[in-house]
Each structure stands twice: as structure tokens, then as C-alpha cells.
Write a protein that holds these residues in place. Structure first.
Motif, PDB file in Angstrom:
ATOM      1  N   ILE A  69      -6.865   1.318  -2.675  1.00 23.29           N
ATOM      2  CA  ILE A  69      -7.140   0.045  -2.211  1.00 23.29           C
ATOM      3  C   ILE A  69      -8.162  -0.905  -3.037  1.00 23.29           C
ATOM      4  N   ALA A  70      -7.478  -2.023  -4.039  1.00 23.73           N
ATOM      5  CA  ALA A  70      -8.405  -2.700  -5.454  1.00 23.73           C
ATOM      6  C   ALA A  70      -8.743  -3.473  -4.682  1.00 23.73           C
ATOM      7  N   LEU A  71     -10.445  -4.096  -3.994  1.00 22.59           N
ATOM      8  CA  LEU A  71     -10.517  -5.435  -3.532  1.00 22.59           C
ATOM      9  C   LEU A  71     -10.295  -6.668  -3.221  1.00 22.59           C
ATOM     10  N   GLU A  72     -10.626  -6.431  -4.919  1.00 23.10           N
ATOM     11  CA  GLU A  72     -10.967  -8.164  -5.491  1.00 23.10           C
ATOM     12  C   GLU A  72      -9.525  -7.852  -6.986  1.00 23.10           C
ATOM     13  N   ASP A  73      -9.812  -8.437  -7.691  1.00 19.13           N
ATOM     14  CA  ASP A  73      -8.676  -8.759  -8.844  1.00 19.13           C
ATOM     15  C   ASP A  73      -9.556  -8.251  -9.929  1.00 19.13           C
ATOM     16  N   LYS A  74     -10.779  -8.491  -9.357  1.00 17.53           N
ATOM     17  CA  LYS A  74     -11.558  -8.048 -11.322  1.00 17.53           C
ATOM     18  C   LYS A  74     -11.731  -6.004 -10.601  1.00 17.53           C
ATOM     19  N   ASP A  75     -11.528  -5.503  -9.742  1.00 19.92           N
ATOM     20  CA  ASP A  75     -11.479  -4.449  -9.440  1.00 19.92           C
ATOM     21  C   ASP A  75      -9.824  -2.966 -10.059  1.00 19.92           C
ATOM     22  N   ILE A  76      -9.415  -4.949 -10.701  1.00 18.37           N
ATOM     23  CA  ILE A  76      -8.260  -3.738 -11.884  1.00 18.37           C
ATOM     24  C   ILE A  76      -8.066  -4.707 -13.210  1.00 18.37           C
ATOM     25  N   TYR A  77      -7.952  -3.798 -13.849  1.00 21.82           N
ATOM     26  CA  TYR A  77      -8.184  -4.310 -15.319  1.00 21.82           C
ATOM     27  C   TYR A  77      -6.935  -5.471 -15.532  1.00 21.82           C
TER      28      TYR A  77
ATOM     29  N   ILE B  12       1.349  -2.065  -4.923  1.00 20.59           N
ATOM     30  CA  ILE B  12       0.614  -1.161  -3.822  1.00 20.59           C
ATOM     31  C   ILE B  12      -1.150  -1.514  -4.468  1.00 20.59           C
ATOM     32  N   MET B  13      -1.418  -1.473  -3.457  1.00 18.99           N
ATOM     33  CA  MET B  13      -3.085  -0.797  -3.686  1.00 18.99           C
ATOM     34  C   MET B  13      -3.901  -2.266  -3.782  1.00 18.99           C
ATOM     35  N   SER B  14      -3.349  -2.946  -4.077  1.00 15.99           N
ATOM     36  CA  SER B  14      -3.815  -4.259  -4.009  1.00 15.99           C
ATOM     37  C   SER B  14      -2.524  -5.864  -3.441  1.00 15.99           C
ATOM     38  N   SER B  15      -1.546  -5.416  -2.481  1.00 16.54           N
ATOM     39  CA  SER B  15      -1.266  -6.543  -1.736  1.00 16.54           C
ATOM     40  C   SER B  15      -2.130  -6.845  -0.654  1.00 16.54           C
ATOM     41  N   PRO B  16      -1.883  -8.415  -1.170  1.00 14.79           N
ATOM     42  CA  PRO B  16      -2.695  -9.114  -0.017  1.00 14.79           C
ATOM     43  C   PRO B  16      -3.201  -8.224   1.628  1.00 14.79           C
ATOM     44  N   THR B  17      -2.045  -8.424   2.137  1.00 16.75           N
ATOM     45  CA  THR B  17      -2.133  -7.405   3.572  1.00 16.75           C
ATOM     46  C   THR B  17      -2.718  -6.407   3.036  1.00 16.75           C
TER      47      THR B  17
ATOM     48  N   SER C  39     -12.269   3.626 -11.954  1.00 18.63           N
ATOM     49  CA  SER C  39     -12.616   5.103 -11.437  1.00 18.63           C
ATOM     50  C   SER C  39     -11.122   5.820 -11.059  1.00 18.63           C
ATOM     51  N   TRP C  40     -10.416   4.947 -11.142  1.00 27.94           N
ATOM     52  CA  TRP C  40      -9.276   6.006 -11.704  1.00 27.94           C
ATOM     53  C   TRP C  40      -8.124   4.915 -12.630  1.00 27.94           C
ATOM     54  N   TRP C  41      -7.727   5.786 -13.056  1.00 25.83           N
ATOM     55  CA  TRP C  41      -6.184   5.523 -14.659  1.00 25.83           C
ATOM     56  C   TRP C  41      -6.081   6.325 -14.640  1.00 25.83           C
ATOM     57  N   ASP C  42      -3.655   5.950 -14.902  1.00 23.58           N
ATOM     58  CA  ASP C  42      -2.805   6.468 -14.779  1.00 23.58           C
ATOM     59  C   ASP C  42      -2.864   7.694 -15.722  1.00 23.58           C
TER      60      ASP C  42
ATOM     61  N   GLY D 139      -7.460   0.871 -15.929  1.00 29.43           N
ATOM     62  CA  GLY D 139      -8.040   1.252 -14.719  1.00 29.43           C
ATOM     63  C   GLY D 139      -8.232   0.746 -13.349  1.00 29.43           C
ATOM     64  N   TRP D 140      -8.427   0.975 -12.463  1.00 31.83           N
ATOM     65  CA  TRP D 140      -8.703   0.117 -11.008  1.00 31.83           C
ATOM     66  C   TRP D 140      -9.821   0.765  -9.922  1.00 31.83           C
ATOM     67  N   ARG D 141     -10.936   0.218  -9.714  1.00 38.60           N
ATOM     68  CA  ARG D 141     -11.745   0.484  -9.145  1.00 38.60           C
ATOM     69  C   ARG D 141     -11.333   1.281  -7.637  1.00 38.60           C
TER      70      ARG D 141
END
Length: 262
Positions: free
Chosen positions: A156-164, A173-178, A206-209, A220-222
Motif C-alpha cells: 500500500i502506498a499511503l499517500e499520493d506522494k508515495d507514487i511516481y 490496487i495498492m492505492s485505492s481509498p479503501t 522502495s518498489w519498481w515494476d 516507483g512506489w513506496r
């Protein structure tokens, strides 16, 4: 004292990477996820040669977590059930995703949170059930262990800034509001994001496809985190993401995240 988390995406495929990294980064405890081996075939000897004791909670081909420690750990537990009981946990311990142990006065919980596959799928609903159980588990642990380090691959990337690029990620998946709200509920038991204690900027992942040269382009995504209880966060000295292993040949798609304490 240093604790690192690293999803190695198969310990047999990444054994040389893990041992190489430990030789230059001799952390006190290394928390591994996605080891993908049963306990009997985990490469314990390779880590024993480096001075590490291995605590393993594995399964064949999928999931699996392990703790590598430079000193014996106390109160090592596997899964949710030792804390919550089998009746509450049900099928959530069938997949090997939780291991925990005590280093001095710090209780370290190593997690591999389910990915969830796609928003609205059966695996997504399983992920949400798993996170609800995690909240109960951590709340119970905190009553006995006030110094809690909860780390691992949270998917899960908790915030938008945790995603490129967060555009359209509310349906991803991994960033949906729920999912994000479920993780915030987990943190509400009294946990702080260790990385955000020291760095509030975006662009740290910390993760890159493996596809589309994502690492080279820093797309990437944190999603690999350290969450700390209030008392332990006061002792935190740093939290860093080590990009170097992601540059190696045939790397894991994740890279280590290191937490240091006074």
C-alpha cells in the motif's frame, strides 16, 4: 541498533544479493518477505556463516517471511493466532505472512501484506480482512510491548506522494481509498511512519515494476514501511532506502529500507 526490511522476491534467487548486502550493511535484524521456500529448504547455513540466526515462517513457492538476527530473539511468534487465537484468525494464517520476535526491549513484527490483485476482487476482500485482523493483533501486542517496530512489504502506498504518478491511482490496487483507510486504521493503534519522521518529500520509492525500465526512470512506489510505536519513534535516528541492490543484476523488484535507533 538497525532493523532492515526487504522483500527479496525468492530467497533462493536472491541469496547472493542478501548475503552480499549483509556483508556491507551488517544490520542487527534483517526482515525478509516473499522468501518462497518451506522452512526445511531455507538457506540457513549461508546466514549462519555471517553470524545471523534465522527464524523462518515459510511456504512453498509463495509468500514466506523470515527474521535474521545477530543475537537470539525472545518471544518469537508465527502468524496472528498466538496472540488472537485460532477462532478469530480463521484462514488468515494459512498463508505465511507474519513473524515477530523481541530484540532487547524492541518487539519486531515482520509482515508481508497481501497484494489484493485488483480492486473489488476476492483477493482484495481478503486483503481488507487481513488488515482488520492486523489492527487487532497490533493493538494486543502493544499492551505487552510498548516499543513496537512493525515493518515489511505493506503493498500500500499511503499517500499520493508515495507514487511516481498518482493520476488515476484511486482505482489501482495498492492505492485505492479503501486500502489506504484500512492502513490508517492499523496505524491508529498508535503507530507512526518511520520514514516520514525524517523525510516528507515525494520521489522516494522502495518498489519498481520490472517493466518499462521503471527503476531507471524512477517510476516507483513506496510500499515497504517501518511503523513505530510512540515511545520507539522518540529513539529513531534515521530511516533510509538503499537503492544499490536494485541496480544489481537480476534484482528483486524491492530494495531494503533501514531503520536506526539510539
Amino acid at each position: 541498533m538497525k532493523v532492515a526490511t526487504w522483500n527479496v522476491n525468492s530467497i533462493r534467487s536472491r541469496l547472493d544479493h542478501a548475503t552480499q548486502w549483509l556483508q556491507t550493511n551488517p544490520v542487527d535484524v534483517l526482515c525478509l518477505q516473499e522468501t518462497k521456500v518451506v522452512n526445511e529448504t531455507f538457506p540457513t547455513a549461508a546466514f549462519s556463516e555471517l553470524g545471523y540466526i534465522a527464524y523462518i515462517h515459510g511456504q512453498k513457492s509463495y509468500n514466506g517471511v523470515a527474521l535474521l538476527s545477530r543475537q537470539p530473539l525472545d518471544k518469537v511468534q508465527y502468524g496472528f493466532a498466538p496472540v488472537l487465537g485460532e477462532d478469530r484468525v480463521g484462514d488468515l494464517d494459512d498463508q505465511k505472512r507474519v513473524i515477530a520476535g523481541l530484540w532487547d526491549d524492541i518487539y519486531i513484527v515482520n509482515l508481508y501484506v497481501p497484494n489484493g490483485s485488483s480492486v473489488g476482487s476476492e483477493k482484495y476482500e481478503y486483503k481488507l480482512r487481513w488488515l482488520a485482523c492486523l489492527k487487532e493483533y497490533l493493538a494486543a501486542l502493544l499492551t505487552e510491548h510498548p516499543n513496537l517496530n512493525v515493518c515489511g512489504d505493506f503493498n500500500i502506498a499511503l499517500e499520493d506522494k508515495d507514487i511516481y504518478n498518482s493520476e488515476g491511482k484511486e482505482k489501482h490496487i495498492m492505492s485505492s481509498p479503501t486500502e489506504r483507510e484500512a492502513l490508517k486504521e492499523v496505524m491508529a493503534v498508535g503507530l507512526k511512519d518511520g520514514f516520514r519522521l525524517f523525510n516528507d518529500e515525494g520521489g522516494h520509492f522502495s518498489w519498481w515494476d520490472y517493466r518499462t525500465a521503471a527503476f531507471q526512470r524512477n517510476m516507483g512506489w513506496r510500499i515497504d514501511h517501518h511503523y513505530l510505536s510512540a515511545g520507539l519513534s522518540d529513539r529513531a535516528l534515521s530511516c533510509t532506502i538503499d537503492l544499490e541492490p536494485r541496480r544489481w543484476e537480476k534484482p528483486s523488484d524491492h530494495t531494503p529500507v533501514i531503520m536506526e535507533y539510539a
